[in-house]
Design an enzyme around this catalytic site. Structure first.
Site, short mmCIF file in Angstrom:
data_model
loop_
_atom_site.label_atom_id
_atom_site.label_comp_id
_atom_site.label_asym_id
_atom_site.label_seq_id
_atom_site.Cartn_x
_atom_site.Cartn_y
_atom_site.Cartn_z
N HIS A 126 9.89 10.20 -5.07
CA HIS A 126 10.01 11.61 -5.80
C HIS A 126 11.15 12.43 -5.20
O HIS A 126 11.40 12.52 -3.68
CB HIS A 126 8.77 12.36 -5.74
CG HIS A 126 9.16 13.88 -6.33
ND1 HIS A 126 10.03 14.01 -7.72
CD2 HIS A 126 8.76 15.03 -5.94
CE1 HIS A 126 9.96 15.32 -7.76
NE2 HIS A 126 9.32 15.81 -6.64
N CYS A 182 4.87 16.92 -10.19
CA CYS A 182 6.09 15.94 -9.55
C CYS A 182 5.46 14.51 -9.55
O CYS A 182 5.86 13.35 -9.44
CB CYS A 182 6.87 16.30 -8.44
SG CYS A 182 7.64 17.85 -8.83
N ASN A 225 15.65 18.34 -8.08
CA ASN A 225 14.23 17.84 -8.23
C ASN A 225 13.93 17.91 -9.77
O ASN A 225 13.97 19.10 -10.46
CB ASN A 225 13.12 18.84 -7.47
CG ASN A 225 11.81 18.59 -7.96
OD1 ASN A 225 11.64 17.58 -8.49
ND2 ASN A 225 11.19 18.92 -6.77
#
Ligand code: ACO
Length: 326
Positions: A253, A112, A283
């Site tokens: 994020h 990520c 996500n």
């Protein structure tokens, strides 16, 4: 001073929506649990499209905004942990699909945090003088590596891509700094062995599929994510002799709304300066920050000279921050 300045942003998400209610039919979960624990309402799922297809659409949008042709690009960096294939790189597929004949192309793997890692590398090519126009893409198709029977992870992720075009420019605007961090001692908090050399074709396919999907120790990851996102944010500000009050927009994020809010609270950031779209996309791993940045720009939340802080956390563990004077 030569800096890397963003002149184009773009994103793409597949049209298929997977709602929390639909997930209730698949695993033992509830819309209420998912919304309260994560902030997610729905996510997008790529059915036919590979990561490079998502990246191609996001890149086309970024190139359009930048007003340049793919043939003007001299470097392509794709951050992904869900490449189309083990090799060639997704960046090479993207190069072919957009027709960036003069570019070199490679992938970066930092889960990520990948997009900020990729921006950091691009910045070094630009500052070193060996690239003038760089296409940086964050893309992941997590739906392809999820264990759809594991309720602890399958509710979290979605598919998408975000892209930026960076140009070499003299002046005060652009990427002010980036900081990347990692600690491999935490590898087993969040990982996916699928298709790696530890879980390749020599393993039987059934055993391989069963042990291959994403595994996460969510609660421990949560606590470390909050702490590291705070630290990386403060490092970015300290390095530029700036404070939280100078920020116009915080683009973290999008892993969990509670992680974002906890990190923002520790930084004393007011809610109106935090960009969040996790409710719509979940996500999207390496894609989450460039999707959010492109969306925020489109929504008119980013102006010339806006000060923007990007911060990420992901598998590895990896974490990273970037400060941008738009
Ligand atoms: N539906 C209903 N109940 C669930 C679900 C679900 N989908 N998932 C877990 N539960 C249950 C658990 O079994 C547990 O039950 P128990 O109390 O009876 O044992 C209970 O809910 C609480 O579980 P926790 O794991 O403690 O829940 P938590 O509040 O920590 O939320 C979550 C879980 C959402 C995964 C959170 O820990 C998280 O967001 N972690 C970090 C994610 C992250 O930042 N990842 C890094 C980036 S991703 C990347 O790099 C690829």
């Amino acid at each position: 001073m030569i800096r890397s300045r963003i002149i184009g942003t773009g994103f793409f998400v597949p049209s298929k929506v997977l709602t929390n209610n639909e997930l209730e039919e698949m695993v033992d979960t509830s819309d209420k649990w998912i919304r309260e624990r994560t902030g997610i309402r729905e996510r997008r799922i790529a059915e036919e499209q590979n990561s490079s297809d998502l990246a191609t659409k996001a890149s086309a949008n970024a190139l359009k905004m930048a007003g340049i042709k793919a043939s003007d690009i001299d470097l392509i960096i794709v951050a992904t942990v869900t490449p189309d294939m083990v090799f060639p790189s997704t960046a090479c597929f993207l190069q072919k699909k957009i027709g960036a004949a003069s570019a070199s192309a490679f992938d970066i793997s930092a889960a990520c945090s990948g997009f900020i890692y990729a921006m950091d590398v691009a910045d070094k090519y630009i500052k070193g003088g060996s690239a003038k126009k760089v296409l940086v893409v964050g893309v992941d198709r997590f739906s392809s590596i999820i264990d759809w029977q594991d309720r602890a992870t399958c509710i979290l992720f979605g598919d998408g891509a975000g892209a930026v075009v960076l140009t070499s420019e003299e002046g005060k605007r652009g990427l002010l700094s980036s900081h990347i961090f990692s600690n491999g001692n935490f590898w087993d908090m969040l990982y996916a062995p699928l298709n790696g050399s530890s879980n390749g074709l020599t393993a039987s396919s059934a055993a391989s599929a069963q042990k291959g999907g994403v595994k996460m120790r969510g609660n421990e990851t949560f606590k470390i994510a909050v702490k590291m996102m705070e630290e990386a944010s403060l490092e970015a500000l300290r390095c530029n002799h700036l404070g939280v009050a100078d920020l116009d927009l915080f683009i973290p994020h999008q892993a969990n709304a509670r992680i974002i809010n906890s990190a923002a609270q520790r930084l004393s950031l007011p809610q109106e300066k935090i960009y969040m779209n996790i409710d719509k996309y979940g996500n999207t791993s390496a894609a989450s920050i460039p999707i959010a940045m492109a969306e925020a720009h489109k929504a008119g939340l980013i102006h010339d000279n806006s000060l923007i802080l990007l911060v990420a956390f992901g598998g590895g563990f990896t974490w990273a921050s970037s400060l941008i004077r738009w």
